[in-house]
Scaffold this motif. Structure first.
Motif, PDB file in Angstrom:
ATOM      1  N   MET A   1      -5.347  12.418 -10.944  1.00  0.00           N
ATOM      2  CA  MET A   1      -5.341  10.968 -11.114  1.00  0.00           C
ATOM      3  C   MET A   1      -4.316  10.354 -10.168  1.00  0.00           C
ATOM      4  N   VAL A   2      -4.685   9.259  -9.540  1.00  0.00           N
ATOM      5  CA  VAL A   2      -3.728   8.420  -8.812  1.00  0.00           C
ATOM      6  C   VAL A   2      -3.472   7.183  -9.657  1.00  0.00           C
TER       7      VAL A   2
ATOM      8  N   GLY B   1       2.644   1.510 -15.476  1.00  0.00           N
ATOM      9  CA  GLY B   1       2.194   2.580 -14.605  1.00  0.00           C
ATOM     10  C   GLY B   1       2.949   3.874 -14.836  1.00  0.00           C
ATOM     11  N   LEU B   2       4.270   3.790 -14.961  1.00  0.00           N
ATOM     12  CA  LEU B   2       5.065   4.995 -15.182  1.00  0.00           C
ATOM     13  C   LEU B   2       4.776   5.607 -16.541  1.00  0.00           C
ATOM     14  N   GLU B   3       4.559   4.773 -17.527  1.00  0.00           N
ATOM     15  CA  GLU B   3       4.232   5.286 -18.854  1.00  0.00           C
ATOM     16  C   GLU B   3       2.912   6.046 -18.834  1.00  0.00           C
TER      17      GLU B   3
ATOM     18  N   VAL C   1       1.401   5.558  -6.896  1.00  0.00           N
ATOM     19  CA  VAL C   1       1.562   4.613  -5.788  1.00  0.00           C
ATOM     20  C   VAL C   1       2.385   3.461  -6.323  1.00  0.00           C
ATOM     21  N   GLY C   2       3.586   3.240  -5.763  1.00  0.00           N
ATOM     22  CA  GLY C   2       4.435   2.205  -6.324  1.00  0.00           C
ATOM     23  C   GLY C   2       5.293   1.540  -5.285  1.00  0.00           C
TER      24      GLY C   2
ATOM     25  N   LEU D   1      -2.840  -0.065 -12.193  1.00  0.00           N
ATOM     26  CA  LEU D   1      -1.883  -0.657 -13.130  1.00  0.00           C
ATOM     27  C   LEU D   1      -0.772  -1.404 -12.396  1.00  0.00           C
ATOM     28  N   PRO D   2      -1.117  -2.286 -11.469  1.00  0.00           N
ATOM     29  CA  PRO D   2      -0.067  -2.966 -10.717  1.00  0.00           C
ATOM     30  C   PRO D   2       0.645  -4.068 -11.480  1.00  0.00           C
ATOM     31  N   GLY D   3       0.095  -4.511 -12.599  1.00  0.00           N
ATOM     32  CA  GLY D   3       0.758  -5.556 -13.359  1.00  0.00           C
ATOM     33  C   GLY D   3      -0.155  -6.137 -14.419  1.00  0.00           C
TER      34      GLY D   3
END
Length: 284
Positions: free
Chosen positions: A172-173, A181-183, A198-199, A275-277
């Motif tokens: 998964m990316v 996203g981190l969660e 990707v962050g 999950l950018p926001g």
């Protein structure tokens, strides 16, 4: 036309608090809900994510403990069973913390889609309603999806749909390195998925995150100069060349997702979680 002192759109924690406070002051209250009772936290946020994180943490501890001389292992994950257990918890809390509480405080919950038809009138599935003292809009949040090439053409996941999967992906990316996203990255990595994040704001270049899972590096790479083109920081594929992200696109390829990163070779992953926001859930 039915009238109430206060009409609240939504049934999450803020909506329930508004309804309880208004009833304590002797006002008539109506809550309106177009989805499952309980709001973001109960249905798609805190409760399901923390439940699944707890389960994933148990597996991770069995697979990666630091003690010599102790042998433990983690078997395959029956993801469907985990999802059933998670949903059972949500259903119990929905009844005890929301439906029963609304009954106890004496305010009804109307199921339907709400929209304002003028400055004073709310319409719920064709029924006109009016609040004498005011309205509270407490509709929660929804994922914000970036405009990246090809993203709309692939079956990407959000934090909501990721926690509804029935089959565990091999890789998964996770697109987005904020708290959601981190969660999600930690959750799926602890369940044995090879995760790449990707962050945009990260540790020192090329530094692995603490708690790398079972030999699968979960890494983040900074690149402020790339934000103008891609609104992202960088990408590191486990076992692949790591470089600054300047161009990103996605496409389907033989049952996998083909990610095009800069001018290098394509990378194949099984799932992409965008999950950018998040943003307010107010669109009609």
């Amino acid at each position: 036309m039915d009238e109430y002192d206060l009409i609240v759109i939504g049934t999450g924690g803020a909506a329930m608090a508004a309804g309880i406070e208004a009833r304590s002051r002797g006002n008539s209250v109506l809550l309106v809900e177009h989805g499952p009772l309980g709001g973001t936290c109960l249905n798609i946020g805190c409760v399901p994510s923390k439940n699944l994180l707890a389960a994933a943490g148990q597996r991770h501890r069995a697979a990666t403990h630091p003690f010599e001389g102790i042998s433990t292992s983690a078997g395959p994950v029956a993801l469907g069973a985990l999802m059933e257990q998670k949903q059972a918890l949500i259903d119990r809390l929905r009844q005890a913390k929301y439906a029963d509480v609304a009954d106890a405080h004496g305010f009804p919950i109307l199921q339907g889609h709400a929209r304002f038809i003028d400055q004073e009138t709310l319409q719920v599935d064709g029924q006109a309603l009016r609040a004498r003292h005011g309205y509270v809009v407490a509709t929660g949040v929804a994922p914000h999806i970036p405009d990246l090439p090809g993203l709309g053409d692939v079956a990407y996941l959000t934090s909501t749909t990721a926690m509804e999967q029935q089959d565990l992906p091999a890789s998964m990316v996770v697109l987005g390195a904020g708290y959601v996203g981190l969660e999600q990255a930690q959750l799926w990595a602890h369940l044995g998925v090879a995760v790449t994040i990707v962050g945009r704001l990260v540790q020192r270049l090329g530094e692995a995150m603490p708690g790398d899972c079972e030999g699968q590096p979960t890494r983040l790479f900074p690149s402020p100069e790339a934000l103008a083109e891609a609104d992202l920081a960088g990408i590191g594929m486990p076992g692949k060349r790591v470089e600054t992200l300047q161009r990103f696109s996605a496409a389907c390829a033989s049952g996998a997702l083909e990610l095009h990163v800069n001018d290098g070779a394509d990378d194949l992953v099984q799932r992409l979680c965008a999950l950018p926001g998040i943003g307010p859930w107010t669109a009609e």
